[in-house]
Design a protein around this motif. Structure first.
Motif, PDB file in Angstrom:
ATOM      1  N   GLY A  45       0.815  -1.212   0.000  1.00 47.35           N
ATOM      2  CA  GLY A  45       0.000   0.000   0.000  1.00 47.35           C
ATOM      3  C   GLY A  45       0.843   1.254   0.000  1.00 47.35           C
ATOM      4  N   THR A  46       0.574   2.105   0.969  1.00 43.51           N
ATOM      5  CA  THR A  46       1.321   3.360   1.087  1.00 43.51           C
ATOM      6  C   THR A  46       2.093   3.423   2.395  1.00 43.51           C
ATOM      7  OG1 THR A  46      -0.594   4.434   2.095  1.00 43.51           O
ATOM      8  CG2 THR A  46      -0.377   4.631  -0.294  1.00 43.51           C
ATOM      9  N   LEU A  95       9.334   8.232  -0.329  1.00 49.17           N
ATOM     10  CA  LEU A  95      10.070   7.176  -1.031  1.00 49.17           C
ATOM     11  C   LEU A  95       9.106   6.147  -1.605  1.00 49.17           C
ATOM     12  CD1 LEU A  95      12.690   5.682  -1.808  1.00 49.17           C
ATOM     13  CD2 LEU A  95      12.576   4.582   0.446  1.00 49.17           C
ATOM     14  N   ILE A  96       8.134   5.736  -0.805  1.00 50.25           N
ATOM     15  CA  ILE A  96       7.162   4.745  -1.257  1.00 50.25           C
ATOM     16  C   ILE A  96       6.380   5.277  -2.455  1.00 50.25           C
ATOM     17  CG2 ILE A  96       5.068   3.482  -0.613  1.00 50.25           C
ATOM     18  CD1 ILE A  96       6.279   3.424   2.294  1.00 50.25           C
ATOM     19  N   GLU A  97       5.937   6.522  -2.386  1.00 54.50           N
ATOM     20  CA  GLU A  97       5.183   7.111  -3.494  1.00 54.50           C
ATOM     21  C   GLU A  97       6.051   7.235  -4.745  1.00 54.50           C
ATOM     22  OE1 GLU A  97       2.235   8.351  -5.823  1.00 54.50           O
ATOM     23  OE2 GLU A  97       2.031   7.499  -3.815  1.00 54.50           O
ATOM     24  N   ALA A  98       7.319   7.604  -4.592  1.00 54.71           N
ATOM     25  CA  ALA A  98       8.224   7.701  -5.743  1.00 54.71           C
ATOM     26  C   ALA A  98       8.400   6.340  -6.402  1.00 54.71           C
ATOM     27  CB  ALA A  98       9.573   8.262  -5.302  1.00 54.71           C
ATOM     28  N   CYS A  99       8.548   5.295  -5.604  1.00 55.26           N
ATOM     29  CA  CYS A  99       8.687   3.940  -6.157  1.00 55.26           C
ATOM     30  C   CYS A  99       7.406   3.503  -6.855  1.00 55.26           C
ATOM     31  CB  CYS A  99       9.059   2.949  -5.063  1.00 55.26           C
ATOM     32  SG  CYS A  99      10.744   3.133  -4.469  1.00 55.26           S
ATOM     33  N   ARG A 100       6.266   3.792  -6.248  1.00 56.75           N
ATOM     34  CA  ARG A 100       4.981   3.446  -6.866  1.00 56.75           C
ATOM     35  C   ARG A 100       4.838   4.149  -8.217  1.00 56.75           C
ATOM     36  NH1 ARG A 100       0.762   1.358  -3.765  1.00 56.75           N
ATOM     37  NH2 ARG A 100      -0.717   2.616  -4.946  1.00 56.75           N
ATOM     38  N   THR A 101       5.216   5.413  -8.271  1.00 58.07           N
ATOM     39  CA  THR A 101       5.136   6.176  -9.520  1.00 58.07           C
ATOM     40  C   THR A 101       6.065   5.571 -10.574  1.00 58.07           C
ATOM     41  OG1 THR A 101       4.576   8.191  -8.332  1.00 58.07           O
ATOM     42  CG2 THR A 101       5.480   8.458 -10.551  1.00 58.07           C
ATOM     43  N   ASP A 102       7.285   5.227 -10.184  1.00 60.39           N
ATOM     44  CA  ASP A 102       8.230   4.605 -11.117  1.00 60.39           C
ATOM     45  C   ASP A 102       7.679   3.275 -11.642  1.00 60.39           C
ATOM     46  OD1 ASP A 102       9.968   6.705 -10.824  1.00 60.39           O
ATOM     47  OD2 ASP A 102      11.395   5.604  -9.555  1.00 60.39           O
ATOM     48  N   PHE A 103       7.100   2.473 -10.755  1.00 59.68           N
ATOM     49  CA  PHE A 103       6.523   1.189 -11.180  1.00 59.68           C
ATOM     50  C   PHE A 103       5.400   1.411 -12.185  1.00 59.68           C
ATOM     51  CE2 PHE A 103       7.586  -1.554  -7.196  1.00 59.68           C
ATOM     52  CZ  PHE A 103       8.913  -1.559  -7.570  1.00 59.68           C
ATOM     53  N   GLU A 104       4.530   2.372 -11.914  1.00 59.55           N
ATOM     54  CA  GLU A 104       3.434   2.651 -12.830  1.00 59.55           C
ATOM     55  C   GLU A 104       3.954   3.060 -14.202  1.00 59.55           C
ATOM     56  OE1 GLU A 104       0.985   5.512 -10.812  1.00 59.55           O
ATOM     57  OE2 GLU A 104       0.336   4.038  -9.309  1.00 59.55           O
ATOM     58  N   GLN A 105       5.026   3.856 -14.229  1.00 58.48           N
ATOM     59  CA  GLN A 105       5.615   4.257 -15.510  1.00 58.48           C
ATOM     60  C   GLN A 105       6.212   3.058 -16.233  1.00 58.48           C
ATOM     61  OE1 GLN A 105       8.336   7.362 -14.379  1.00 58.48           O
ATOM     62  NE2 GLN A 105       6.769   8.955 -14.517  1.00 58.48           N
ATOM     63  N   LEU A 106       6.906   2.202 -15.502  1.00 56.84           N
ATOM     64  CA  LEU A 106       7.485   1.011 -16.123  1.00 56.84           C
ATOM     65  C   LEU A 106       6.406   0.086 -16.671  1.00 56.84           C
ATOM     66  CD1 LEU A 106      10.362   0.123 -13.636  1.00 56.84           C
ATOM     67  CD2 LEU A 106      10.609   0.811 -16.029  1.00 56.84           C
ATOM     68  N   TYR A 107       5.366  -0.152 -15.888  1.00 55.46           N
ATOM     69  CA  TYR A 107       4.271  -0.991 -16.355  1.00 55.46           C
ATOM     70  C   TYR A 107       3.605  -0.383 -17.576  1.00 55.46           C
ATOM     71  CZ  TYR A 107       4.424  -4.110 -12.311  1.00 55.46           C
ATOM     72  OH  TYR A 107       4.806  -5.019 -11.369  1.00 55.46           O
ATOM     73  N   GLN A 160      13.775  -2.418   5.263  1.00 50.78           N
ATOM     74  CA  GLN A 160      12.385  -1.991   5.408  1.00 50.78           C
ATOM     75  C   GLN A 160      12.346  -0.473   5.438  1.00 50.78           C
ATOM     76  OE1 GLN A 160       9.926  -3.817   8.555  1.00 50.78           O
ATOM     77  NE2 GLN A 160       9.656  -1.739   9.302  1.00 50.78           N
ATOM     78  N   TYR A 161      11.432   0.120   4.670  1.00 54.39           N
ATOM     79  CA  TYR A 161      11.293   1.568   4.617  1.00 54.39           C
ATOM     80  C   TYR A 161       9.851   1.947   4.914  1.00 54.39           C
ATOM     81  CZ  TYR A 161      15.600   0.999   1.914  1.00 54.39           C
ATOM     82  OH  TYR A 161      16.854   0.656   1.491  1.00 54.39           O
ATOM     83  N   ASP A 162       9.666   3.061   5.606  1.00 53.62           N
ATOM     84  CA  ASP A 162       8.313   3.562   5.839  1.00 53.62           C
ATOM     85  C   ASP A 162       8.183   5.042   5.470  1.00 53.62           C
ATOM     86  OD1 ASP A 162       9.729   4.688   7.913  1.00 53.62           O
ATOM     87  OD2 ASP A 162       8.518   3.824   9.508  1.00 53.62           O
ATOM     88  N   ASP A 163       9.158   5.552   4.728  1.00 54.19           N
ATOM     89  CA  ASP A 163       9.127   6.944   4.277  1.00 54.19           C
ATOM     90  C   ASP A 163       8.077   7.087   3.171  1.00 54.19           C
ATOM     91  OD1 ASP A 163       9.953   9.037   2.199  1.00 54.19           O
ATOM     92  OD2 ASP A 163      11.208   9.585   3.922  1.00 54.19           O
ATOM     93  N   ALA A 164       7.025   7.854   3.435  1.00 56.78           N
ATOM     94  CA  ALA A 164       5.905   7.993   2.501  1.00 56.78           C
ATOM     95  C   ALA A 164       6.339   8.550   1.148  1.00 56.78           C
ATOM     96  CB  ALA A 164       4.822   8.874   3.109  1.00 56.78           C
TER      97      ALA A 164
END
Length: 84
Positions: A19-20, A45-57, A39-43
């Protein structure tokens, strides 16, 4: 950009996003064996990774067309070799 992604690393990691709230970076050695995890919980960082994944997909190819174009012909060729 794709060439950087496809370059064979000395080690590789796998990202798991829950999730987030949480991101896990699973680290593997060159032999493919799990070497540890972070393990990371920085919001942000998580959002940046999610955005990168969406672009890759978004730039990826549908599995069915990839299979028809690449995997299918390879499998047929191997089956033909095996039965010859």
């Amino acid at each position: 950009m794709t060439k950087d992604i496809e370059a064979p690393p000395r080690w590789f990691s796998e990202l798991v996003i829950l999730g987030t709230i949480r991101l896990y970076e699973l680290r593997y050695g060159p032999d493919g064996v799990l070497a540890g995890a972070y393990q990371y919980d920085d919001a942000q960082l998580i959002e940046a990774c999610r955005t990168d994944f969406e672009q890759l997909y978004g730039t990826g190819e549908d599995f069915s067309s990839f299979h028809d174009r690449v995997t299918g012909p390879l499998l047929r060729a191997r089956c033909a070799e095996a039965s010859a």
